[in-house]
Design an enzyme around this catalytic site. Structure first.
Site, PDB file in Angstrom:
ATOM      1  CD  GLU A 261       3.638   9.716  -3.213  1.00  0.00           C
ATOM      2  OE1 GLU A 261       4.294   9.821  -2.160  1.00  0.00           O
ATOM      3  OE2 GLU A 261       3.690   8.720  -3.947  1.00  0.00           O
ATOM      4  CG  HIS A 279       4.981   6.419  -0.891  1.00  0.00           C
ATOM      5  ND1 HIS A 279       5.532   7.465  -1.573  1.00  0.00           N
ATOM      6  CD2 HIS A 279       5.973   5.494  -0.782  1.00  0.00           C
ATOM      7  CE1 HIS A 279       6.808   7.201  -1.860  1.00  0.00           C
ATOM      8  NE2 HIS A 279       7.083   6.005  -1.379  1.00  0.00           N
TER       9      HIS A 279
END
Length: 529
Positions: A261, A279
């Protein structure tokens, strides 16, 4: 004296600063800017971060005065806990701040994937009306598998049960009886994947869970499976999931986390039957505020020398999740013990029995001492100075553990010897998913009462009419009884009444009760701060 410096390295809710209060000098920096962070951290006593600031060995080495790193959230992927421990720096997080938000997002992803919400919305906004193309499936009467029955997994299970789903779960660290109390059947991971129509992952990312659901596991699932991962990226093998979706061996997926990420370009994004979010598990106003306030409180405790219940490393050790709920209970037991004893004991055994003894429970000894001295000395009692107070007053303390606990899953007992050789004991336990506190034993008498703010304990010779007499006197004094427990050693022998009341029992009322029932002893306990 200058105030301790608290460095806030990322954007936090205004409530965070309010919770810190006026006792600190607040500095700010951009934690994602490495050069700026290393310069600013040099004079910081505490560091508050979210997920963008990397707190590694280099940063810790630059922090000459740092005592605590506080992560305003749950995960600690960006904090090197081992290096912090070696540097003597406490690490705290906010373990319960986002659990509701994360659970709700998991359910949202499941519903969105089941009903094709994202592609149907995009199609309609593109001027198309294709109802038949986006026919979905119901959750009702389907089987959902919860992979990881921790705090978030439990919340998801509760919410999906309300949808009329049959809930099964895989978690090797949860007892079958505990799961059954929630209406959840524990199964192996293999069984879960074979039986589930829907599955939701709620495990921490560790070496054991990395790639837990991969090619071999996805080869066993129903082709109708809707798989959700809102926990940690990498637990579900993304390449294996891509192949399974492409070959039609998995019906749909809801993803909030990814192996790397930020993730803005994944092969998984080519599928209409994959709903993906960046997220967002903790991205609610409520979760951000809870996290900021929680770590602010932890920072205050840490910088005042207190033990912090949300610390993940304490004196080189770790407070296990299963041990933490027992800390406030043990403190209360200590305060009640001192009230019952009426003096500082010469010897105190802190006995811990049951499942939690598989963990390091040394913190419960400190909690007991903190409670024992809380109402004895004028100075503030902390986890740091409580052992010193015990040594100064000649109180010898020892921690006794035993995995065997016949009557309770876990039991904490304080047993002390007074100057005249007499003994005082009190036991408590936690019950249910919400860890409700109960007193279950006082000086050998079996009781079952909640340790509320105001308590009273009466001992007298067992005879008729005493309970009514006590209730009448308290009622006349406008003291309302919230709970009452009567115990006795033998019929006509000695009896003990444990009372929880809504307000402080005045001293003259206690004296009146003592005279009316010819009490052997009368003790009142005020557990308010």
């Amino acid at each position: 004296m200058s105030k301790p410096v608290v460095l806030i390295a990322e954007e936090l809710s205004p409530a965070t600063v309010e919770a810190l209060g006026p006792d600190f000098d607040i500095h700010r920096c951009d934690g994602s800017d490495r050069k700026q962070l290393l310069a600013a951290i040099a004079d910081a006593d505490a560091l508050l971060v979210r997920s963008a600031t990397k707190v590694d060995a280099e940063a810790l080495a630059a922090a000459r005065r740092l005592k605590v790193v506080a992560r305003a959230g749950v995960g600690l992927d960006n904090v090197d806990v081992k290096a912090a421990t070696q540097s003597g720096v406490m690490v705290v997080n906010a373990p319960t701040s986002n659990i509701v938000s994360a659970a709700e997002l998991a359910v949202a992803l499941m519903l969105a994937a089941a009903r094709h919400v994202a592609p149907a919305s995009a199609s309609l906004k593109n001027g198309e009306w294709k109802r038949s193309r986006y026919t979905g499936v119901e959750l009702y009467e389907k089987t959902v598998g919860i992979v990881g029955l921790g705090r978030i997994g439990v919340l998801v299970a509760q919410r999906l049960s309300a949808f009329g789903m049959k809930v099964i779960a895989y978690d090797p660290y949860v007892q079958a009886g505990r799961a059954a109390q929630m209406g959840v059947r524990l199964v192996s991971l293999e069984e879960l994947l074979e039986q589930s129509d829907f599955a939701s992952v709620h495990l921490p990312k560790t070496s054991e869970t990395l790639g837990l659901i991969g090619e071999a596991e996805l080869a066993t699932v129903k082709p109708s499976l809707v798989l959700v991962n809102a926990a940690r990226g990498g637990i579900v093998d993304e390449h294996a999931l891509y192949i399974a979706l492409k070959e039609g061996r998995v019906a749909a997926a809801g993803l909030d986390v990814f192996a790397t990420e930020p993730c803005t370009d994944s092969p998984l994004f080519e599928f209409e039957n994959v709903v993906a979010t960046p997220h967002l598990g903790a991205s609610t106003d409520e979760a951000q505020e809870k996290a900021g306030v929680a770590v602010a409180r932890s920072v205050r405790l840490a910088l005042s020398g207190e033990l912090v219940p949300d610390a993940v490393n304490v004196q080189g050790g770790v407070i296990a999740e299963d041990v933490r709920p027992g800390i406030p209970l043990t403190e209360k037991l200590g305060r009640i013990f001192t009230a019952l004893a009426g003096e500082v004991a010469q010897q105190l055994d802190v006995e811990v029995r049951g499942e939690i003894t598989q963990y390091d429970v040394k913190v419960l000894e400190l909690a007991a001492l903190k409670g024992v001295f809380a109402d004895v000395v004028e100075d503030q009692v902390s986890y740091v100075n409580a052992p010193l107070l015990a040594a100064e007053r000649g109180l010898a303390v020892r921690l006794v553990t035993d995995a065997d606990s016949p009557d309770h899953r876990n039991l904490i007992t304080l047993r002390g010897t007074l100057a005249d050789g007499s003994q005082v004991s009190i036991s408590g336990t936690l019950i249910g998913q919400r860890h409700r506190e109960r007193l279950v034993e006082i000086d050998g008498y079996d009781v079952d009462i909640e340790p509320t703010e105001h308590l009273a304990f009466l001992r007298y010779l067992d005879r008729p009419g005493m309970v009514g007499t006590v209730g009448g006197i308290l009622g006349g004094a406008n003291v309302n009884i919230a709970g009452m427990q009567v115990a006795r050693d033998t019929k006509g022998g000695h009896a003990l009444v444990a009372l929880s009341v809504d307000s402080v029992v005045p001293a003259d009322v206690l004296e009146e009760i003592a005279g009316a029932i010819d009490a052997v002893s009368v003790r009142a306990v005020d557990l308010t701060e």
